[in-house]
Design a protein around this motif. Structure first.
Motif: not given
Lengths: 333, 143
Positions: B37-38, B91-95, B100-101
């Motif tokens: 998923n990531h 990619k993180g969880y708070q796009p 954070a990029d």
């Protein structure tokens, strides 16, 4: 022989298309479509709805109001409700208002067939009925389709909320919009009403689709929610736990239902507290340098008989949109 | 299959931590749901592929040295975000609301032994530490 007149009443073109595609292939009916309850009722008055497939969550007149009007005017339409609002209470209410059946969205063709048979509404024609021209005529826009997927997802989440809180949840039509990220808090100013807010955020990612779900609470309503849940709020940790629990439930159900419809599996991150007792602008300080636009779904849940409502926002990244479009095209073909 | 084994596999698939198993040729043998998923690469796109082909930006020389020492010394190795912000750029969880990029990561390298008792594979465990990194950074800068 005169074919049965069938009315398909739903505000979403995608839902109407899915329904017409789910009809038994040998059922000879003349189909009329309506995109809200008012149009639907007018069609039934003109005799175009001997059988009605009726949505509940619609603008103008909703499905409940249509059922009530049918009863009031003594119109003899045979109504099968096809809805994403799958609360037990919703099913009970439409049955009490005279609906013959309740089928959850997206309608399973087998269940629809069984329901039509149960009420002797099927008059099979000797050969298959050609509906491909009718189906090809549908122009379903991205926002329409995505609103319908969100509608089913929010209904699933509402059914859980209703069960946990022991209430009836009033469902609106979800709003789907593409916003400039920098204007997000302005575009959402309807939520604020000058009140203090708290928000829980949970990210989701999978299948090249990603975003954040935000559940926004009005601080003045948190104590009422605790009463419904029979919890005592002694201090901030208890307040936080209540918000996290409700957020996990609503966001979890919503994201899972979206994933199921899109045939995607999402990972969901740990909940984050975005802020407590703050203004919307401070809660949603979006990362403007990274994204220009966001696809936003706004769902406002209100609890009937209580002055409580929550706003659930699903914010998708700009680069998720082409993938969503691709998935939706696949669903519509 | 034992029900317990079935549970373990289901949990491994859904746990919010990245789990990868590499053979000694750096081919992917296992790729869990977090990784799929990531990274945007499904398990069927990643399994049996060479990790360096999947992630050309990964520093091969450094990575090989790390894995070889884990396999030969049979001890774990670690990376922390302060030393190397991420192992694989995810990619993180708070796009939208996060600052954070990318996802800051801590990683653990585990030796995995085959039936013969020799190290046949190396497992990578990847932890999302974005939240920690973002909340620690300003304090470090202030010193």
């Amino acid at each position: 022989m005169s074919a049965i007149s069938l009315l398909v009443c739903d505000d979403s073109a995608m839902a109407r298309k899915q329904l017409i595609r789910a009809l038994p292939v040998d059922w000879a009916v003349t189909i009329t479509q309506a995109c809200n309850g008012r149009e639907g009722l007018a069609a039934i008055r003109q005799g175009l709805g001997q059988v009605v497939l009726l949505d509940l969550t619609m603008p103008e007149l909703d499905g409940y109001q249509v059922l009530a009007a049918l009863r009031e005017e003594g119109l003899a339409a045979k109504v099968i409700v096809v809805s994403g609002d799958v609360q037990d209470e919703a099913v009970a209410r439409v049955k009490a208002l005279g609906a013959l059946e309740f089928i959850k969205k997206p309608a399973d063709p087998e269940l629809l067939l069984a329901a039509l048979k149960r009420h002797q509404l099927l008059e099979p024609s000797p050969q298959a009925v050609e509906r491909s021209a009718e189906l090809a005529a549908f122009k379903v826009g991205f926002r329409d389709a995505f609103r319908e997927l969100s509608n089913v997802a929010m209904g699933r989440a509402a059914a859980l909320l209703a069960r946990v809180l022991g209430v009836f949840v009033q469902l609106p039509v979800p709003a789907v919009n593409i916003f400039e990220v920098g204007e997000l808090h302005m575009a959402l100013s309807d939520i604020e009403h000058g009140e203090r807010l708290s928000a829980i955020c949970q990210g989701y990612i999978g299948d090249r689709i990603s975003g954040e779900a935000l559940l926004i609470f009005h601080d003045c309503e948190v104590a009422d929610m605790a009463r419904l849940l029979k919890r005592t709020l002694n201090g901030r940790p208890a307040e936080l736990e209540l918000m996290i629990d409700l957020a996990s439930l609503l966001i979890g159900a919503c994201v899972a239902a979206l994933g199921e419809q899109l045939d995607s599996n999402f990972s969901v991150g740990h909940p984050q507290m975005l802020g407590q007792h703050a203004s919307l602008e401070r809660l949603i300080s979006a990362n403007k340098t990274r994204w220009r636009k966001t696809l936003a779904v706004e769902i406002s849940y209100a609890l009937e008989g209580h002055a409580i409502h929550f706003d659930l926002l699903l914010l998708f990244t700009e680069d998720s949109v082409p993938r969503l479009q691709q998935k939706i095209n696949y669903l519509l073909d | 299959m034992d029900i317990e084994l079935h549970w373990l596999l289901d949990i491994l698939q859904h746990i919010d931590v990245g789990v990868v198993v590499l053979d000694r040729q750096y081919q992917v043998s296992l790729w869990n749901g977090f990784m799929a998923n990531h990274s945007g690469l499904d398990a069927d796109e990643a399994v049996d592929k060479n990790l360096f082909e999947l992630f050309p930006e990964l520093d091969q020389e450094w990575f090989r040295a790390k894995v070889e020492s884990v396999a030969t010394l049979e001890v774990r190795a670690f990376t922390i975000w302060e030393q190397r912000p991420y192992l694989l750029r995810f990619k993180g969880y708070q796009p939208i609301t996060g600052q954070a990029d990318f996802m800051y990561q801590n990683a653990t390298f585990l030796p995995v032994k085959g039936r013969s008792g020799q190290v046949s594979h190396v497992a990578l465990i990847i932890y999302d530490v974005t939240h920690e990194a973002l909340h620690k950074q300003p304090a470090a800068g202030a010193q």
